[in-house]
Write a protein that holds these residues in place. Structure first.
Motif, PDB file in Angstrom:
ATOM      1  N   LEU A   1     -23.412 -87.615  91.033  1.00  0.00           N
ATOM      2  CA  LEU A   1     -24.378 -88.377  90.254  1.00  0.00           C
ATOM      3  C   LEU A   1     -25.792 -88.098  90.742  1.00  0.00           C
ATOM      4  O   LEU A   1     -26.011 -87.931  91.950  1.00  0.00           O
ATOM      5  CB  LEU A   1     -24.082 -89.878  90.372  1.00  0.00           C
ATOM      6  N   PRO A   2     -26.768 -88.056  89.831  1.00  0.00           N
ATOM      7  CA  PRO A   2     -28.156 -87.825  90.256  1.00  0.00           C
ATOM      8  C   PRO A   2     -28.677 -88.958  91.133  1.00  0.00           C
ATOM      9  O   PRO A   2     -28.307 -90.119  90.957  1.00  0.00           O
ATOM     10  CB  PRO A   2     -28.937 -87.758  88.936  1.00  0.00           C
ATOM     11  N   GLY A   3     -29.548 -88.599  92.057  1.00  0.00           N
ATOM     12  CA  GLY A   3     -30.237 -89.596  92.871  1.00  0.00           C
ATOM     13  C   GLY A   3     -31.584 -89.904  92.259  1.00  0.00           C
ATOM     14  O   GLY A   3     -31.697 -90.123  91.059  1.00  0.00           O
ATOM     15  N   TYR A   4     -32.641 -89.879  93.072  1.00  0.00           N
ATOM     16  CA  TYR A   4     -33.995 -90.089  92.558  1.00  0.00           C
ATOM     17  C   TYR A   4     -34.814 -88.824  92.827  1.00  0.00           C
ATOM     18  O   TYR A   4     -34.508 -88.058  93.754  1.00  0.00           O
ATOM     19  CB  TYR A   4     -34.643 -91.326  93.189  1.00  0.00           C
ATOM     20  N   PRO A   5     -35.851 -88.553  92.018  1.00  0.00           N
ATOM     21  CA  PRO A   5     -36.512 -87.234  92.037  1.00  0.00           C
ATOM     22  C   PRO A   5     -37.511 -87.030  93.166  1.00  0.00           C
ATOM     23  O   PRO A   5     -38.698 -86.789  92.946  1.00  0.00           O
ATOM     24  CB  PRO A   5     -37.197 -87.184  90.666  1.00  0.00           C
ATOM     25  N   ARG A   6     -37.044 -87.114  94.400  1.00  0.00           N
ATOM     26  CA  ARG A   6     -37.865 -86.803  95.562  1.00  0.00           C
ATOM     27  C   ARG A   6     -37.024 -86.072  96.597  1.00  0.00           C
ATOM     28  O   ARG A   6     -35.832 -86.340  96.726  1.00  0.00           O
ATOM     29  CB  ARG A   6     -38.435 -88.070  96.195  1.00  0.00           C
ATOM     30  N   LEU A   7     -37.670 -85.179  97.328  1.00  0.00           N
ATOM     31  CA  LEU A   7     -37.064 -84.536  98.487  1.00  0.00           C
ATOM     32  C   LEU A   7     -37.898 -84.919  99.697  1.00  0.00           C
ATOM     33  O   LEU A   7     -39.125 -84.776  99.686  1.00  0.00           O
ATOM     34  CB  LEU A   7     -37.022 -83.014  98.315  1.00  0.00           C
ATOM     35  N   ARG A   8     -37.249 -85.388 100.752  1.00  0.00           N
ATOM     36  CA  ARG A   8     -37.965 -85.931 101.902  1.00  0.00           C
ATOM     37  C   ARG A   8     -37.982 -84.919 103.039  1.00  0.00           C
ATOM     38  O   ARG A   8     -36.940 -84.378 103.421  1.00  0.00           O
ATOM     39  CB  ARG A   8     -37.316 -87.241 102.352  1.00  0.00           C
ATOM     40  N   LEU A   9     -39.184 -84.694 103.606  1.00  0.00           N
ATOM     41  CA  LEU A   9     -39.363 -83.705 104.670  1.00  0.00           C
ATOM     42  C   LEU A   9     -40.159 -84.304 105.820  1.00  0.00           C
ATOM     43  O   LEU A   9     -41.095 -85.076 105.598  1.00  0.00           O
ATOM     44  CB  LEU A   9     -40.120 -82.478 104.146  1.00  0.00           C
ATOM     45  N   TRP A  10     -39.811 -83.903 107.048  1.00  0.00           N
ATOM     46  CA  TRP A  10     -40.633 -84.257 108.193  1.00  0.00           C
ATOM     47  C   TRP A  10     -41.964 -83.502 108.091  1.00  0.00           C
ATOM     48  O   TRP A  10     -42.041 -82.434 107.491  1.00  0.00           O
ATOM     49  CB  TRP A  10     -39.923 -83.918 109.495  1.00  0.00           C
ATOM     50  N   SER A  11     -42.996 -84.046 108.723  1.00  0.00           N
ATOM     51  CA  SER A  11     -44.340 -83.475 108.601  1.00  0.00           C
ATOM     52  C   SER A  11     -44.408 -82.039 109.100  1.00  0.00           C
ATOM     53  O   SER A  11     -45.109 -81.203 108.509  1.00  0.00           O
ATOM     54  CB  SER A  11     -45.352 -84.342 109.356  1.00  0.00           C
ATOM     55  N   ASP A  12     -43.693 -81.708 110.189  1.00  0.00           N
ATOM     56  CA  ASP A  12     -43.750 -80.334 110.693  1.00  0.00           C
ATOM     57  C   ASP A  12     -43.100 -79.359 109.716  1.00  0.00           C
ATOM     58  O   ASP A  12     -43.565 -78.217 109.551  1.00  0.00           O
ATOM     59  CB  ASP A  12     -43.104 -80.225 112.076  1.00  0.00           C
ATOM     60  N   VAL A  13     -42.054 -79.805 109.029  1.00  0.00           N
ATOM     61  CA  VAL A  13     -41.407 -78.960 108.020  1.00  0.00           C
ATOM     62  C   VAL A  13     -42.331 -78.795 106.815  1.00  0.00           C
ATOM     63  O   VAL A  13     -42.483 -77.701 106.266  1.00  0.00           O
ATOM     64  CB  VAL A  13     -40.056 -79.559 107.589  1.00  0.00           C
ATOM     65  N   ALA A  14     -42.970 -79.908 106.406  1.00  0.00           N
ATOM     66  CA  ALA A  14     -43.929 -79.841 105.298  1.00  0.00           C
ATOM     67  C   ALA A  14     -45.057 -78.882 105.617  1.00  0.00           C
ATOM     68  O   ALA A  14     -45.482 -78.086 104.766  1.00  0.00           O
ATOM     69  CB  ALA A  14     -44.473 -81.235 105.006  1.00  0.00           C
ATOM     70  N   ALA A  15     -45.535 -78.916 106.859  1.00  0.00           N
ATOM     71  CA  ALA A  15     -46.622 -78.018 107.263  1.00  0.00           C
ATOM     72  C   ALA A  15     -46.179 -76.565 107.206  1.00  0.00           C
ATOM     73  O   ALA A  15     -46.921 -75.684 106.749  1.00  0.00           O
ATOM     74  CB  ALA A  15     -47.093 -78.372 108.668  1.00  0.00           C
TER      75      ALA A  15
ATOM     76  N   ASP B   1     -50.464 -82.592 105.586  1.00  0.00           N
ATOM     77  CA  ASP B   1     -50.903 -83.493 104.526  1.00  0.00           C
ATOM     78  C   ASP B   1     -50.886 -82.850 103.145  1.00  0.00           C
ATOM     79  O   ASP B   1     -51.458 -83.387 102.199  1.00  0.00           O
ATOM     80  CB  ASP B   1     -52.293 -84.048 104.827  1.00  0.00           C
ATOM     81  N   ALA B   2     -50.199 -81.704 103.035  1.00  0.00           N
ATOM     82  CA  ALA B   2     -50.057 -81.069 101.712  1.00  0.00           C
ATOM     83  C   ALA B   2     -49.143 -81.898 100.823  1.00  0.00           C
ATOM     84  O   ALA B   2     -49.184 -81.773  99.597  1.00  0.00           O
ATOM     85  CB  ALA B   2     -49.513 -79.655 101.864  1.00  0.00           C
ATOM     86  N   LEU B   3     -48.324 -82.744 101.437  1.00  0.00           N
ATOM     87  CA  LEU B   3     -47.425 -83.627 100.704  1.00  0.00           C
ATOM     88  C   LEU B   3     -47.758 -85.074 101.042  1.00  0.00           C
ATOM     89  O   LEU B   3     -48.189 -85.373 102.161  1.00  0.00           O
ATOM     90  CB  LEU B   3     -45.964 -83.345 101.069  1.00  0.00           C
ATOM     91  N   PRO B   4     -47.553 -86.014 100.115  1.00  0.00           N
ATOM     92  CA  PRO B   4     -47.835 -87.426 100.401  1.00  0.00           C
ATOM     93  C   PRO B   4     -46.813 -88.018 101.362  1.00  0.00           C
ATOM     94  O   PRO B   4     -45.659 -87.590 101.421  1.00  0.00           O
ATOM     95  CB  PRO B   4     -47.752 -88.087  99.027  1.00  0.00           C
ATOM     96  N   LEU B   5     -47.263 -89.025 102.120  1.00  0.00           N
ATOM     97  CA  LEU B   5     -46.365 -89.745 103.008  1.00  0.00           C
ATOM     98  C   LEU B   5     -45.374 -90.568 102.206  1.00  0.00           C
ATOM     99  O   LEU B   5     -45.714 -91.155 101.178  1.00  0.00           O
ATOM    100  CB  LEU B   5     -47.149 -90.669 103.938  1.00  0.00           C
TER     101      LEU B   5
ATOM    102  N   THR C   1     -45.985 -96.098 107.318  1.00  0.00           N
ATOM    103  CA  THR C   1     -45.511 -96.352 108.680  1.00  0.00           C
ATOM    104  C   THR C   1     -44.586 -95.263 109.210  1.00  0.00           C
ATOM    105  O   THR C   1     -44.125 -95.349 110.351  1.00  0.00           O
ATOM    106  CB  THR C   1     -44.780 -97.702 108.738  1.00  0.00           C
ATOM    107  N   TRP C   2     -44.263 -94.251 108.399  1.00  0.00           N
ATOM    108  CA  TRP C   2     -43.387 -93.169 108.820  1.00  0.00           C
ATOM    109  C   TRP C   2     -44.139 -91.850 108.798  1.00  0.00           C
ATOM    110  O   TRP C   2     -45.219 -91.746 108.209  1.00  0.00           O
ATOM    111  CB  TRP C   2     -42.167 -93.052 107.876  1.00  0.00           C
ATOM    112  N   THR C   3     -43.558 -90.824 109.435  1.00  0.00           N
ATOM    113  CA  THR C   3     -44.166 -89.499 109.403  1.00  0.00           C
ATOM    114  C   THR C   3     -43.483 -88.582 108.389  1.00  0.00           C
ATOM    115  O   THR C   3     -43.863 -87.417 108.281  1.00  0.00           O
ATOM    116  CB  THR C   3     -44.113 -88.836 110.794  1.00  0.00           C
ATOM    117  N   LYS C   4     -42.508 -89.102 107.663  1.00  0.00           N
ATOM    118  CA  LYS C   4     -41.863 -88.275 106.650  1.00  0.00           C
ATOM    119  C   LYS C   4     -42.724 -88.201 105.392  1.00  0.00           C
ATOM    120  O   LYS C   4     -43.436 -89.142 105.046  1.00  0.00           O
ATOM    121  CB  LYS C   4     -40.469 -88.817 106.292  1.00  0.00           C
ATOM    122  N   ARG C   5     -42.620 -87.062 104.700  1.00  0.00           N
ATOM    123  CA  ARG C   5     -43.356 -86.835 103.464  1.00  0.00           C
ATOM    124  C   ARG C   5     -42.362 -86.489 102.359  1.00  0.00           C
ATOM    125  O   ARG C   5     -41.165 -86.339 102.622  1.00  0.00           O
ATOM    126  CB  ARG C   5     -44.391 -85.732 103.675  1.00  0.00           C
TER     127      ARG C   5
END
Length: 296
Positions: A163-177, A184-188, A192-196
């Motif tokens: 079943l589909p979830g919700y349309p976001r993929l969550r990444l840690w800041s170092d992976v996003a970088a 900060d190329a992706l929104p938090l 209170t968390w460092t995941k984007r």
């Protein structure tokens, strides 16, 4: 033509946000999380009431003050000045809804998923092993994502569907970088968390809006300079799936028995593969290459 199952337009769960929690006599401890090293308070505590004709109610308290009460049909949520609505939403869309699924008897794996050739393929693994990273790499290639973090699986006419979830993929800041050039190329995800997060409703990304038949499961078992893959079968496959089932720690005996039957059926009906990823994040695309090669 691939099988497809449309989403229901009649939701069967009511969610109450920041309303007064119902009073429930939930004094049976189901699960206590690890103690926070500073406050010495459990990160999360799950309690339940004694079962009645409608089944038990559950009270879930997080260390930051976010609280939930849930039954099989309703969820109530509140938060305090120490938490935020985004924190509450993160819990709700992750472990809370995963727990509701498990209480209803639905198997859910701690996995991300993408659609290839009309089928859903799940990428499971422990935290930090690269589930969302791999799904993001696929999404950037134009592949349709179907879920992240929680992957619900249902059976229809003997066929397993994701079943589909919700349309976001969550990444840690170092992976996003590493993937997008800067942290900060992706929104938090929450202040209170460092995941984007990657917003799959934006740009050229694709997100599934209907359930898809499950084509296989890959579980990330570690990292090495040389990536590799192998098929696993029978008991080994079932144990791997059990290891990556969502909220297993908070299930009672009858739920665990059902879970064992479900993963045993799953292990015998779809391919399960162990995948060793490259130890260099810049080579994360090689995991996608291995998966695409395996499902051709």
């Amino acid at each position: 033509m691939p099988l497809a199952a449309p989403l229901s337009t009649n939701p069967d769960c009511t969610i109450h946000l920041n309303e007064r929690l119902p009073s429930v006599d939930a004094d049976i401890i189901v699960h206590e999380g690890d103690l926070d090293p500073e406050s010495r308070v459990a990160t999360v505590v799950i309690r339940r009431t004694a079962a009645d004709s409608d089944g038990p109610a559950y009270a879930i308290d997080y260390r930051d003050g976010t609280r939930f009460v849930l039954t099989r049909d309703e969820i109530w949520c509140t938060w305090t000045s120490d938490s935020t609505p985004q924190d509450a939403a993160t819990y709700l869309l992750g472990p809370i809804l995963a727990y509701l699924l498990r209480l209803r008897g639905t198997l859910a794996l701690h996995a991300s998923g993408v659609c290839l050739g009309g089928k859903a393929f799940l990428i499971a693994g422990n935290a930090g092993h690269g589930k969302s990273t791999t799904a993001t790499q696929f999404a950037r290639r134009g592949v349709t994502a179907i879920t992240d973090d929680v992957a619900p699986i249902v059976w229809r006419d003997g066929v397993s569907f994701v079943l589909p979830g919700y349309p976001r993929l969550r990444l840690w800041s170092d992976v996003a970088a590493s993937m997008f050039g800067a942290p900060d190329a992706l929104p938090l995800l929450t202040p209170t968390w460092t995941k984007r997060f990657v917003d799959l409703t934006a740009g050229d990304y694709r997100f599934a809006t209907a359930a898809a038949p499950l084509g296989g499961i890959f579980f990330l078992a570690g990292r090495n300079a040389t990536p590799s893959m192998r098929e696993v079968h029978g008991h080994e496959a079932a144990i791997a799936l059990l290891k990556h089932a969502s909220m297993t720690h908070a299930l009672d005996r009858s739920m665990r028995e059902r879970e064992l039957a479900q993963v045993t059926e799953l292990a015998s009906s779809v391919p399960v593969r162990e995948l060793i990823a490259p130890d260099d994040l810049s080579r994360a695309g090689e995991v996608c290459d291995l998966i695409e090669e395996a499902v051709r």
